[in-house]
Motif scaffolding. Structure first.
Motif, PDB file in Angstrom:
ATOM      1  N   GLU A  80       1.300 -11.038   0.991  1.00  0.00           N
ATOM      2  CA  GLU A  80       1.825 -10.163   2.040  1.00  0.00           C
ATOM      3  C   GLU A  80       1.926  -8.723   1.552  1.00  0.00           C
ATOM      4  O   GLU A  80       1.578  -7.778   2.276  1.00  0.00           O
ATOM      5  CB  GLU A  80       3.189 -10.670   2.523  1.00  0.00           C
ATOM      6  N   GLN A  81       2.381  -8.533   0.310  1.00  0.00           N
ATOM      7  CA  GLN A  81       2.466  -7.180  -0.241  1.00  0.00           C
ATOM      8  C   GLN A  81       1.075  -6.587  -0.453  1.00  0.00           C
ATOM      9  O   GLN A  81       0.838  -5.411  -0.165  1.00  0.00           O
ATOM     10  CB  GLN A  81       3.248  -7.191  -1.557  1.00  0.00           C
ATOM     11  N   ILE A  82       0.154  -7.421  -0.957  1.00  0.00           N
ATOM     12  CA  ILE A  82      -1.225  -6.949  -1.135  1.00  0.00           C
ATOM     13  C   ILE A  82      -1.806  -6.524   0.207  1.00  0.00           C
ATOM     14  O   ILE A  82      -2.468  -5.489   0.330  1.00  0.00           O
ATOM     15  CB  ILE A  82      -2.091  -8.051  -1.782  1.00  0.00           C
ATOM     16  N   GLY A  83      -1.540  -7.313   1.250  1.00  0.00           N
ATOM     17  CA  GLY A  83      -2.012  -6.968   2.583  1.00  0.00           C
ATOM     18  C   GLY A  83      -1.453  -5.639   3.064  1.00  0.00           C
ATOM     19  O   GLY A  83      -2.168  -4.833   3.676  1.00  0.00           O
ATOM     20  N   ARG A  84      -0.176  -5.387   2.785  1.00  0.00           N
ATOM     21  CA  ARG A  84       0.423  -4.107   3.190  1.00  0.00           C
ATOM     22  C   ARG A  84      -0.238  -2.949   2.464  1.00  0.00           C
ATOM     23  O   ARG A  84      -0.482  -1.887   3.054  1.00  0.00           O
ATOM     24  CB  ARG A  84       1.935  -4.121   2.930  1.00  0.00           C
ATOM     25  N   GLU A  85      -0.516  -3.134   1.171  1.00  0.00           N
ATOM     26  CA  GLU A  85      -1.161  -2.055   0.404  1.00  0.00           C
ATOM     27  C   GLU A  85      -2.543  -1.746   0.954  1.00  0.00           C
ATOM     28  O   GLU A  85      -2.919  -0.583   1.134  1.00  0.00           O
ATOM     29  CB  GLU A  85      -1.251  -2.444  -1.069  1.00  0.00           C
ATOM     30  N   LYS A  86      -3.317  -2.783   1.233  1.00  0.00           N
ATOM     31  CA  LYS A  86      -4.675  -2.566   1.736  1.00  0.00           C
ATOM     32  C   LYS A  86      -4.655  -1.984   3.149  1.00  0.00           C
ATOM     33  O   LYS A  86      -5.529  -1.183   3.517  1.00  0.00           O
ATOM     34  CB  LYS A  86      -5.469  -3.869   1.684  1.00  0.00           C
ATOM     35  N   SER A  87      -3.650  -2.325   3.927  1.00  0.00           N
ATOM     36  CA  SER A  87      -3.531  -1.816   5.294  1.00  0.00           C
ATOM     37  C   SER A  87      -3.045  -0.374   5.339  1.00  0.00           C
ATOM     38  O   SER A  87      -2.967   0.214   6.423  1.00  0.00           O
ATOM     39  CB  SER A  87      -2.568  -2.697   6.100  1.00  0.00           C
TER      40      SER A  87
END
Length: 429
Positions: A179-186
């Motif tokens: 979820e955190q990785i997704g936020r960074e990429k987004s």
């Protein structure tokens, strides 16, 4: 100042105390001094982030756009053999002279008082943006290097932003929370601009971030989709169809497209992003672009050898699913070399059922993993290790001595592994 491109690349290694230093303040300051943020680098800009699939999505967008007569430029990383691969202009790699000019512009701006320290990647990104901005491009395609929100590429304002996939990789910088990785990429999404979600299995944080930013979401399987086409007699691959949306919300479809030899999810994502910057598709030109596409190091076949830069479990599972069985009586070799910070066990697990004979190779450098370490992991899982080699080149020689005409070889695990093999004449039985 340095004279040759090689001298410039060596100089870049000395500019900052660490190789990776996430943040936008330094690179934004130098970009402003260079005037890079005063106007768009191209008429249209598409930015691509994701764990896997960035390079193939970018390559397909580039091929399709140029097939339609658009003047396109790309920035991607890392390179395989030559640094020049990182910047292309209308299908041609940037020349040494173009890159040197770009690095000179970066250095003049960087060293103006007060001097700004830049990482190798930050300086390379600014150089690439300078080169692209000089070309009067219809389309600039920018691949994020690491993460998204704090990546140097994110200083540019994209017209369309893509997140292809989210999986575990670069854990030292992005963590192990999807979820955190997704936020960074987004973090590359922009208010009121299209956000293209390239997978049906993205973590919830990706659409949530798009919603929070008031981006317009185009999601795989919802805003756009692909489906299997009708296979003609004698065809070895199954054609596919794409269904997407224009910026005005009108539906658009392309039928009977050829398999590009790359993930169809990424191909559909590429088409949706191009639709959103106004490309008016011609089916014949799109077919031509996909049919002639070869992306170095992405399931690239050279005789009996298949080369793939995949270096995490998600990429390895894709390769394992796409890898054809060798002819009857043949063996499926794997030449594998990986870096120390990658999930070797996950990659091995994904390939274990498809590989009969393993050759493990050591990669040099402070992040290099030893062949012995890989060999121990493979044998602990029941795999057969035929050789341990101190380099990818030595691994090729080990396979050459036993390679049969019905055998096939998969070489993967790292950009460094594939790059070394691309500089060799690979043996064929």
């Amino acid at each position: 100042m340095p004279n040759s491109l090689a001298d410039w690349l060596a100089h870049l290694e000395t500019l900052h105390p660490v190789g990776i230093d996430m943040g936008l303040d330094r690179v934004t300051e130098v970009a402003n001094r260079m005037g890079l943020l005063e106007r768009p680098v191209a008429k249209h800009v598409i930015m691509v982030a994701g764990t896997n699939g960035k390079g193939s999505t970018l390559a397909m967008m580039d091929a399709v756009a140029r097939a339609h007569g658009w003047r396109a430029g790309t920035y991607s990383s890392p390179h395989l053999v030559r640094y020049n691969e990182r910047v292309t202009i209308n299908g041609r790699q940037a020349s040494d002279a173009q890159l040197i000019d770009g690095f000179e512009q970066v250095e003049k701006a960087r060293t103006r008082a007060p001097e700004v320290s830049l990482t190798y990647f930050e300086a390379g990104t600014l150089c690439a943006l300078w080169c692209l901005s000089q070309e009067e491009l219809d389309l600039a395609l920018l691949e994020v290097g690491l993460g998204g929100r704090l990546d140097a590429v994110n200083i540019i304002e994209p017209d369309v932003s893509i997140v292809t996939t989210v999986a575990l990789d670069h854990a030292d910088y992005l963590g192990t929370d999807l979820e955190q990785i997704g936020r960074e990429k987004s973090g590359i999404f922009r208010p009121l601009k299209p956000a293209v979600l390239g997978s049906t299995s993205l973590p919830v944080s990706v659409p949530d971030t798009a919603i929070a930013m008031a981006s317009t979401i185009y999601a795989q399987g919802v805003g756009f989709k692909h489906s299997a086409g009708v296979k003609a007699p004698g065809d070895l691959t199954t054609p596919w169809c794409w269904h997407g949306l224009t910026p005005e919300g009108d539906t658009v479809s392309l039928d009977a497209l050829p398999d590009p030899g790359l993930p169809i999810d990424n191909a559909a994502t590429a088409l949706q992003a191009l639709a959103l910057v106004g490309l008016d598709f011609d089916t014949a030109l799109t077919t031509q672009a996909f049919r002639g596409l070869i992306v170095a190091g992405r399931m690239q076949w050279i005789g009996q050898w298949c080369l793939d830069v995949g270096h995490n479990p998600h990429a390895a599972r894709y390769v394992a699913n796409r890898l054809p069985a060798p002819p009857e009586g043949g063996r499926q070799w794997a030449l594998i070399g990986m870096l120390e910070d990658k999930d070797a066990d996950g990659v091995i697990d994904a390939l274990l059922d498809r590989v009969t004979d393993w050759v493990c190779v050591s990669l040099d450098g402070e992040r290099g993993r030893s062949a012995a370490d890989l060999g121990r992991r493979i044998e602990a899982k029941g795999g057969t290790v035929r050789a341990l080699a101190d380099s990818p080149e030595a691994g090729v020689h080990a396979i050459e001595a036993e390679l049969g005409e019905r055998d096939r070889v998969l070489a993967m695990g790292s950009f460094k592994t594939v790059a070394a093999l691309l500089e060799l004449t690979l043996p064929q039985a």
